[in-house]
Design an enzyme around this catalytic site. Structure first.
Site, PDB file in Angstrom:
ATOM      1  CD  GLU A  70      -2.996  -1.130   0.090  1.00 22.80           C
ATOM      2  OE1 GLU A  70      -2.984  -0.284  -0.549  1.00 22.80           O
ATOM      3  OE2 GLU A  70      -3.510  -2.071  -0.370  1.00 22.80           O
ATOM      4  CG  HIS A  71      -1.235   5.022  -0.189  1.00 23.35           C
ATOM      5  ND1 HIS A  71      -1.039   6.297   0.371  1.00 23.35           N
ATOM      6  CD2 HIS A  71      -2.297   4.479  -0.022  1.00 23.35           C
ATOM      7  CE1 HIS A  71      -2.008   6.348   1.109  1.00 23.35           C
ATOM      8  NE2 HIS A  71      -2.979   5.395   0.804  1.00 23.35           N
ATOM      9  N   GLY A  97       3.033 -12.311   1.399  1.00 27.31           N
ATOM     10  CA  GLY A  97       2.299 -13.157   0.583  1.00 27.31           C
ATOM     11  C   GLY A  97       0.759 -12.848   0.795  1.00 27.31           C
ATOM     12  CD1 TRP A  99      -7.227 -16.005  -2.251  1.00 28.63           C
ATOM     13  CD2 TRP A  99      -6.251 -18.030  -1.842  1.00 28.63           C
ATOM     14  NE1 TRP A  99      -7.582 -16.902  -3.288  1.00 28.63           N
ATOM     15  CE2 TRP A  99      -7.317 -18.113  -2.549  1.00 28.63           C
ATOM     16  CE3 TRP A  99      -5.556 -19.020  -1.101  1.00 28.63           C
ATOM     17  CZ2 TRP A  99      -7.439 -19.667  -3.069  1.00 28.63           C
ATOM     18  CZ3 TRP A  99      -5.922 -20.281  -1.651  1.00 28.63           C
ATOM     19  CH2 TRP A  99      -6.678 -20.426  -2.588  1.00 28.63           C
ATOM     20  CB  THR A 100      -5.011 -11.395  -3.276  1.00 30.63           C
ATOM     21  OG1 THR A 100      -4.402 -10.513  -2.354  1.00 30.63           O
ATOM     22  CG2 THR A 100      -6.500 -11.802  -2.703  1.00 30.63           C
ATOM     23  CD  GLU A 140      -2.758 -17.919   2.088  1.00 25.94           C
ATOM     24  OE1 GLU A 140      -3.841 -18.188   1.568  1.00 25.94           O
ATOM     25  OE2 GLU A 140      -2.749 -17.321   3.215  1.00 25.94           O
ATOM     26  CG  MET A 210      -3.690 -20.024   7.905  1.00 25.00           C
ATOM     27  SD  MET A 210      -3.500 -19.216   6.338  1.00 25.00           S
ATOM     28  CE  MET A 210      -2.728 -20.524   5.533  1.00 25.00           C
ATOM     29  CB  ALA A 211      -7.508 -24.467  12.502  1.00 23.54           C
ATOM     30  CG  ASP A 213     -11.102 -19.433   5.133  1.00 28.91           C
ATOM     31  OD1 ASP A 213     -12.090 -18.933   5.395  1.00 28.91           O
ATOM     32  OD2 ASP A 213     -10.039 -19.118   4.719  1.00 28.91           O
TER      33      ASP A 213
END
Length: 467
Positions: A70-71, A97, A99-100, A140, A210-211, A213
């Site tokens: 971000e800026h 990193g 997901w996206t 990811e 990451m438990a 989703d």
């Protein structure tokens, strides 16, 4: 005497295990600053005495070097790390990193030893310059999502390179060694494809599991975001879609229990029911749930958006709640389910709890009538971490809008509004006849919602605010 010594050894082991849950690791995001109203969140909103470790998500990578996204990231870094003047024991890490971010830049970076060294050197400089205490790898996922199989071994090599460099830098500089951690998946297929668990566990300070989703908006039926245990009667792959199965997987593959940090979500996954009358677990759905008025993402609701739903049920075998209103359904975590999960991680001898994410808890304390950070404060209390003073009250009137509206479905359609939501996108709309309330369209269904006393709805922010 021999029996007494053996028993003493067992008791010592149990004490070590039960006493090892000493970490409360909390993520914050650099995109929460763009939310409207009371949901807008900056690092300055973090209670410096709440978490033992705070991880800033996310940094990026350019030309194999750690970089901002971000800026204003560097200003946000300063905001976060200045909290250590209030709590010198607080540790801050930078996550790279997400997901996206995808996998390609990671794959390119780990492809050769020289590329890895470019990243390692940039990480050392970047972390020290910006005042962080460590690095969190959030790839990811290696070996999945178009990442080749060879990335499994190369990810191990990256971790080993970083650990070695962090140790050597600490010895040469006299500074405290930078921490090295990783966020890892709960799915067996992804773990098998991308992680040499026993090897990376040797080099990482701790591992954030990451438990959550376990079920999401692409499902055909309702399922809980983060169930502690399997449902009665589940077998095969379905029986592994829960916290307990994920923890046992990582332990079985060689993770020391004291290094495994159990991730817990401050958000829920939502669905649009095929029929509002069929609203239990496993009910048919037509797609993701309508976006929340503040988070504005299909299929996800912050705890502060879900906590006001009235029709709440508990999945006794899975130790988690879900709620529904009309044709909307959400599986989320609350104070009770967080308590159950802490009891579980203590029983397993795990190293502590991780939270995704600070900015989706009721951090202002005005949404759920449970005080500030109700979920994360529950974790601190249940982990038996040293008590600390509570955060100072938010000065009033606050600079940003207050609590979200209650989520009561209207009792029958209002005159002339039977078709109001037809052809409209899911979301919130002004009520021309009453600025203290507004309309919420979800899956073609109309909900009439009221702002809290003294607040009015404004179309400019699509939120309740002070008039």
């Amino acid at each position: 005497m021999v029996q007494s010594l053996a028993w003493a050894g067992v008791m010592t082991l149990l004490m070590v295990q039960w006493g090892s849950a000493e970490k409360l690791v909390c993520y914050l995001t650099n995109w929460s600053q763009y939310r409207t109203g009371a949901a807008q969140f900056f690092p300055r909103d973090v209670d410096p005495n709440l978490c033992t470790h705070v991880i800033f998500a996310f940094a990026g990578m350019n030309n194999h070097e750690l970089s901002t996204v971000e800026h204003n990231d560097k200003l946000l870094y300063q905001e976060l790390n200045s909290l250590k003047t209030k709590n010198p024991k607080l540790k801050t890490l930078l996550a790279v990193g997400g997901w996206t971010f995808g996998t390609q830049k990671f794959t390119d970076m780990v492809a050769t030893a020289s590329n890895r060294q470019i990243f390692v050197k940039s990480a050392l400089s970047f972390l020290r310059t910006n005042g962080f205490d460590g690095l969190d790898l959030d790839w990811e996922f290696p070996g999945s999502r178009e990442s080749p199989a060879v990335d499994k071994e190369r990810f191990t090599a990256l971790i080993q390179d970083l650990a070695k460099a962090f140790q050597e830098e600490a010895q040469s500089s006299g500074k405290e060694r930078l921490l090295l951690t990783a966020a890892v998946p709960n799915d067996r297929g992804q773990v098998d494809a991308g992680y040499e668990v026993d090897k990376i566990a040797l080099s990482l300070d701790f591992i954030n599991l990451m438990a959550y989703d376990f079920y999401s908006s692409w499902e055909k039926t309702t399922g809980h975001n983060s169930p502690l245990y399997k449902r009665q009667g589940e077998s095969g792959a379905a029986a592994e879609r829960n916290v307990d199965a994920a923890v046992r997987l990582w332990l079985q593959k060689g993770t020391p229990a004291s290094k495994l940090i159990l991730g817990m979500p401050t958000y829920g996954r939502s669905f649009t029911l095929a029929s509002s009358s069929d609203n239990g677990i496993g009910a048919p759905v037509t797609g993701p749930g309508a976006p929340g008025p503040y988070t504005k993402d299909n299929g996800i609701l912050a705890y502060f958006e879900a906590c006001s739903w009235k029709e709440v049920r508990r999945l006794e075998d899975q130790k988690v709640p879900y709620a529904f209103q009309g044709n909307q359904w959400v599986g989320f975590d609350d104070v009770e389910s967080f308590r159950a999960k802490v009891a579980y991680l203590k029983q397993k001898g795990l190293g502590g709890a991780m939270v995704w994410v600070l900015d989706l808890d009721d951090f202002r304390g005005s949404f759920c009538n449970q005080g500030q950070y109700p979920l994360i404060r529950t974790l601190r209390q249940e982990l038996s971490l040293p008590s600390v003073p509570g955060p100072p009250p938010v000065p009033g009137p606050p600079p940003m809008p207050g609590p979200p509206p209650s989520s009561e479905p209207e009792q029958g359609p209002s005159p002339g509004l039977d078709n109001f939501c037809q052809g409209k996108a899911d979301g919130v709309y002004p009520n021309p006849g009453d600025e203290s309330s507004f309309y919420n369209c979800g899956g073609g269904r109309l909900f009439l919602q009221s702002c809290p006393s003294g607040l009015v709805f404004r179309a400019s922010c699509k939120c309740c605010t002070w008039g």
